[in-house]
Design an enzyme around this catalytic site. Structure first.
Site, PDB file in Angstrom:
ATOM      1  N   CYS A   1     -14.995  24.278 -36.577  1.00 37.99           N
ATOM      2  CA  CYS A   1     -14.153  25.437 -36.859  1.00 37.99           C
ATOM      3  C   CYS A   1     -12.679  24.785 -36.882  1.00 37.99           C
ATOM      4  O   CYS A   1     -11.664  25.232 -37.770  1.00 37.99           O
ATOM      5  CB  CYS A   1     -14.149  26.615 -35.920  1.00 37.99           C
TER       6      CYS A   1
ATOM      7  N   CYS B   1     -15.281  26.080 -31.058  1.00 33.50           N
ATOM      8  CA  CYS B   1     -16.080  25.150 -32.181  1.00 33.50           C
ATOM      9  C   CYS B   1     -15.184  24.167 -32.784  1.00 33.50           C
ATOM     10  O   CYS B   1     -14.314  24.358 -33.305  1.00 33.50           O
ATOM     11  CB  CYS B   1     -16.457  26.276 -33.338  1.00 33.50           C
TER      12      CYS B   1
END
Length: 123
Positions: free
Chosen positions: A33, A30
Site C-alpha cells: 500500500c 501495508c
C-alpha cells in the site's frame, strides 16, 4: 488535484456527484500500500478530472467489509456510480494509467445495458 479521504458517510455522495472515482483501499501497516501510494498520488496530479480517493481499511472496517475488500491494496473504479473495475494488488504507474484510460473510454450505455441484461436473466 490531491487525493481525498472517503468514509462510510462520504462515499455515496462522492460516487453520486462525480463521473469517475478511483478508490484506493489501504492501511498504514501495508508495505505494498505504501509503495502504491505515490503512484496513486501521481495519477491524481495527472488526471484532475478524476476523483482519486483513499479508504483507510483500519479506520473504515465496516465499509471495507461491505465492499468485500479481502486484501489490500485494492483499487476500485466507479463510473457514473457503477463499479467498473476492481482489482487487488499494487499497480505500477503504466498499469494504473491503462486502467484510467479504459475507464474513460467505456461506453456507459453498453455497460448499463449489460447490467440490465444480467438483472433480467433467470437465476
Amino acid at each position: 488535484m490531491a487525493t481525498t479521504t472517503l468514509t462510510a458517510e462520504s462515499i455515496g455522495q462522492t460516487l453520486a456527484e462525480n463521473d469517475i472515482v478511483l478508490v484506493d483501499f489501504w492501511a498504514a501497516w501495508c508495505g505494498p500500500c505504501r509503495m502504491f501510494g505515490p503512484v496513486f498520488e501521481a495519477s491524481s496530479e495527472n488526471h484532475p478530472d478524476i476523483v482519486h480517493a483513499k479508504v483507510d481499511t483500519e479506520a473504515e472496517q465496516e465499509l471495507a467489509a461491505e465492499l468485500q475488500i479481502f486484501s489490500i491494496p485494492t483499487l476500485m473504479a466507479f463510473r457514473d456510480g457503477i463499479l467498473v473495475f476492481n482489482q487487488a494488488g499494487a499497480l505500477p504507474g503504466p498499469a494504473l494509467e491503462q486502467v484510467v484510460q479504459a475507464v474513460k473510454e467505456l461506453d456507459m450505455d453498453e455497460v448499463r445495458a449489460k447490467i440490465a441484461g444480467q438483472q433480467d436473466a433467470p437465476a
